[in-house]
Design a protein around this motif. Structure first.
Motif, PDB file in Angstrom:
ATOM      1  N   UNK A 424       0.827  -1.209   0.000  1.00  0.00           N
ATOM      2  CA  UNK A 424       0.000   0.000   0.000  1.00  0.00           C
ATOM      3  C   UNK A 424       0.863   1.263   0.000  1.00  0.00           C
ATOM      4  N   UNK A 425       0.389   2.280  -0.706  1.00  0.00           N
ATOM      5  CA  UNK A 425       1.008   3.601  -0.683  1.00  0.00           C
ATOM      6  C   UNK A 425      -0.094   4.599  -0.337  1.00  0.00           C
ATOM      7  N   UNK A 443       4.682   3.882   2.762  1.00  0.00           N
ATOM      8  CA  UNK A 443       4.731   2.671   1.936  1.00  0.00           C
ATOM      9  C   UNK A 443       4.759   1.470   2.876  1.00  0.00           C
ATOM     10  N   UNK A 444       3.780   0.579   2.737  1.00  0.00           N
ATOM     11  CA  UNK A 444       3.686  -0.576   3.632  1.00  0.00           C
ATOM     12  C   UNK A 444       3.600  -1.868   2.832  1.00  0.00           C
ATOM     13  N   UNK A 445       4.041  -2.934   3.459  1.00  0.00           N
ATOM     14  CA  UNK A 445       3.988  -4.249   2.817  1.00  0.00           C
ATOM     15  C   UNK A 445       5.349  -4.686   2.326  1.00  0.00           C
ATOM     16  N   UNK A 446       5.409  -5.078   1.047  1.00  0.00           N
ATOM     17  CA  UNK A 446       6.655  -5.571   0.449  1.00  0.00           C
ATOM     18  C   UNK A 446       6.876  -4.864  -0.877  1.00  0.00           C
ATOM     19  N   UNK A 447       8.011  -4.211  -1.015  1.00  0.00           N
ATOM     20  CA  UNK A 447       8.355  -3.565  -2.278  1.00  0.00           C
ATOM     21  C   UNK A 447       9.293  -4.502  -3.038  1.00  0.00           C
ATOM     22  N   UNK A 455       5.011   2.723  -6.473  1.00  0.00           N
ATOM     23  CA  UNK A 455       5.634   4.013  -6.156  1.00  0.00           C
ATOM     24  C   UNK A 455       5.841   4.882  -7.394  1.00  0.00           C
ATOM     25  N   UNK A 456       5.404   4.384  -8.553  1.00  0.00           N
ATOM     26  CA  UNK A 456       5.528   5.202  -9.758  1.00  0.00           C
ATOM     27  C   UNK A 456       4.655   6.441  -9.684  1.00  0.00           C
ATOM     28  N   UNK A 457       3.562   6.341  -8.888  1.00  0.00           N
ATOM     29  CA  UNK A 457       2.663   7.490  -8.747  1.00  0.00           C
ATOM     30  C   UNK A 457       3.361   8.684  -8.115  1.00  0.00           C
ATOM     31  N   UNK A 458       4.420   8.426  -7.361  1.00  0.00           N
ATOM     32  CA  UNK A 458       5.134   9.513  -6.683  1.00  0.00           C
ATOM     33  C   UNK A 458       5.970  10.358  -7.639  1.00  0.00           C
TER      34      UNK A 458
END
Length: 552
Positions: A424-425, A443-447, A455-458
């Motif tokens: 999740x972001x 940012x939570x979970x596993x990247x 994280x491309x939205x950032x």
């Protein structure tokens, strides 16, 4: 080192061994030995082999699995699960190649055990296991149609669609006497447990053995014109076969690698599953690596005596436990009993009708399938249903190897999708006193490679108009190299757009990878904070310095 790798359960079971336990093991071994006789013959014939090959597999492999195995109560021998695999190899390559493939599978199992890979079998999803188990049950059932109905077919193809075509063409020529005998035996065997309620003494005799004896007596007394072991195979030899290596040329090895891997994989799964079920019944814990070592040696040695693939048999193991067997002595007795039966009563086996054996194998197939899992599919997720049904259908229509491979690939892809979906972001709400030039995201979970798009939205231009972007990683428990590359790309893109990346709350695993890769140095120690509060303070200080610089 060798003593640590090689620790058969027999050695620990003999400590404090009592005369009372020997009596229980002896009774259990006698019962399982008698039960194993019809099953060994039936499984071998259904696999396209002679009944003798099944019996000697049960004797040789069963003895080695009990002597050297990692379970106290495991009973080894030929099983129904191997029927479609063995039949396919025999049909395409011949008996000699089957024995070579079995020995190659034994070597693979031995290496798996010595490499301590026993625990890895448990990583196979239950959906794949249920799918191929039910698929194998259907294949076994369909494979008995020829002998069950007495169809005049010389050779049934191994491939599903060709087999269906051949059987359908021969269906009008079914033999009524054979069909009635087989149907009666199948119904009797399926109702056997209910009959024991009215005839308690039947509970002391294994159902397959009772069916074998009564079916054979009916054929003899009524002089039924049905095919028998004697008419097709010429009976069973009472002599111990001389050990001999299978004849195989080097150019056949490549074609046998895939079947050998299939035999090894299925043997490992079934034997360890059987041992695991047995553990719950006797409150013990098996050694999976030692069990694989024993399975490997058993499959290396059984073909030397004309045997076929072997593994742990759940039904015979459970019977052993119910009869009081608690040590490998029971399994050893079971092998000795089979040997004595062959030496003493081998000529009698020639009178056994093939229709009776077909009925026994059909009953085994019906019992081995987890049909409740298919009935309850609507209760589970789309992922669960797709993996199970894909594995099931591919096992029936094509090949177990393809089914397991595709089932595992589907399971992995859907697992990746599920884990990525959990990543999740989210935009964080900052205190009203915080500068409007700061944005913060958690940012939570596993990247990992399946979730880097999160994280491309950032990097969107609208978000990068801020001067500082805080990325809270306090709930990011796992980071892989693809995720790290995404972070590096994020830092570069933000820098080009005049925005500074600041990470906070980095957990040990991501921090270790960031440090080893050099990303920590690339980002700068001042842009790493222990928590969000400290990150906000650093961002505010940076913005003040920026303002001072502009003023000057």
């Amino acid at each position: 080192m060798l003593s640590q790798l090689f620790q058969p359960k027999l050695l620990s079971s003999l400590r404090g061994y009592s005369r009372q336990q020997f009596g229980l093991d002896l009774a259990a071994g006698l019962t399982v030995g008698v039960l194993a006789l019809p099953l060994a013959m039936a499984f071998a014939i259904a696999s396209g082999c002679s009944p003798s090959s099944g019996i000697w597999t049960a004797i040789v492999a069963g003895l080695l699995i009990s002597l050297l195995g990692g379970s106290r109560v495991q009973i080894g021998g030929p099983t129904g699960a191997f029927i479609p695999i063995v039949y396919g190899i025999v049909t395409v390559h011949g008996m000699g190649q089957l024995q070579a493939a079995t020995m190659l599978a034994g070597a693979i199992l031995l290496l798996m055990g010595l490499s301590r890979l026993g625990q890895l079998i448990r990583f196979i999803p239950v959906t794949v296991v249920i799918g191929f188990t039910n698929g194998i049950a259907v294949v076994i059932f369909l494979a008995q149609i020829k002998d069950f109905f007495g169809l005049p077919v010389a050779q049934v193809p191994a491939e599903f669609f060709q087999r269906a075509q051949v059987l359908l063409q021969a269906a009008p020529q079914f033999d009524l006497v054979t069909t009635l005998l087989a149907s009666g035996c199948l119904v009797f065997l399926l109702l056997y447990n209910r009959l024991t309620l009215f005839l308690p003494w039947l509970a002391r005799i294994p159902g397959p053995l009772t069916t074998l004896v009564l079916g054979t007596l009916a054929a003899i007394v009524l002089d039924l014109p049905v095919a028998t072991i004697g008419s097709r195979f010429g009976g069973i030899s009472a002599e111990l076969p001389a050990p001999a290596l299978p004849s195989i040329s080097l150019h056949h090895i490549g074609a046998l690698i895939s079947p050998a891997i299939t035999i090894a994989l299925l043997g490992a799964i079934e034997s360890l599953l059987s041992a695991r079920v047995a553990d719950g019944q006797i409150d013990d814990q098996h050694d999976p690596n030692q069990e694989l070592i024993a399975q490997g040696l058993a499959n290396l040695c059984a073909p030397l005596f004309g045997g076929i693939a072997a593994t742990g048999a759940i039904a015979r193991t459970s019977t052993n436990i119910r009869c009081g067997g608690r040590t490998p002595i029971a399994g050893i007795v079971h092998a000795v009993v089979l040997l004595l039966i062959v030496v003493v009563a081998a000529p009698l086996a020639a009178h056994v009708p093939l229709a009776v054996l077909a009925a026994i194998v059909m009953a085994v197939a019906l019992h081995m399938g987890d049909w409740a899992a298919l009935r309850e599919l609507h209760r589970y997720s789309w992922n669960y249903r797709s993996i199970l049904l894909s594995t099931f259908i591919l096992t029936v229509l094509f090949d177990l190897t393809i089914a397991v491979e595709i089932g595992m690939v589907l399971a992995c892809l859907l697992f990746i999708y599920r884990i990525a979906d959990l990543t999740r972001l989210e935009l964080l709400t900052l205190p009203s006193s915080a500068s409007p030039e700061i944005s913060a995201w958690r940012l939570s979970g596993s990247l990992f490679f399946g979730a880097v798009n999160k994280i491309e939205a950032l990097i969107q231009p609208g978000l990068a108009q801020k001067k500082v972007l805080i990325l809270d990683l306090s709930q990011l428990f796992q980071l892989d190299t693809s995720g790290l590359e995404a972070l590096q790309n994020l830092q570069r893109q933000l820098h080009k757009q005049g925005c500074q990346l600041l990470c906070c709350g980095v957990l040990p695993q991501p921090a270790s990878l960031m440090q080893r890769s050099g990303f920590t140095q690339q980002l700068g120690a001042q842009w790493l904070s222990p928590d969000l509060h400290a990150a906000l303070a650093s961002a505010e200080q940076y913005l003040k310095q920026e303002l001072v610089g502009i003023a000057l």
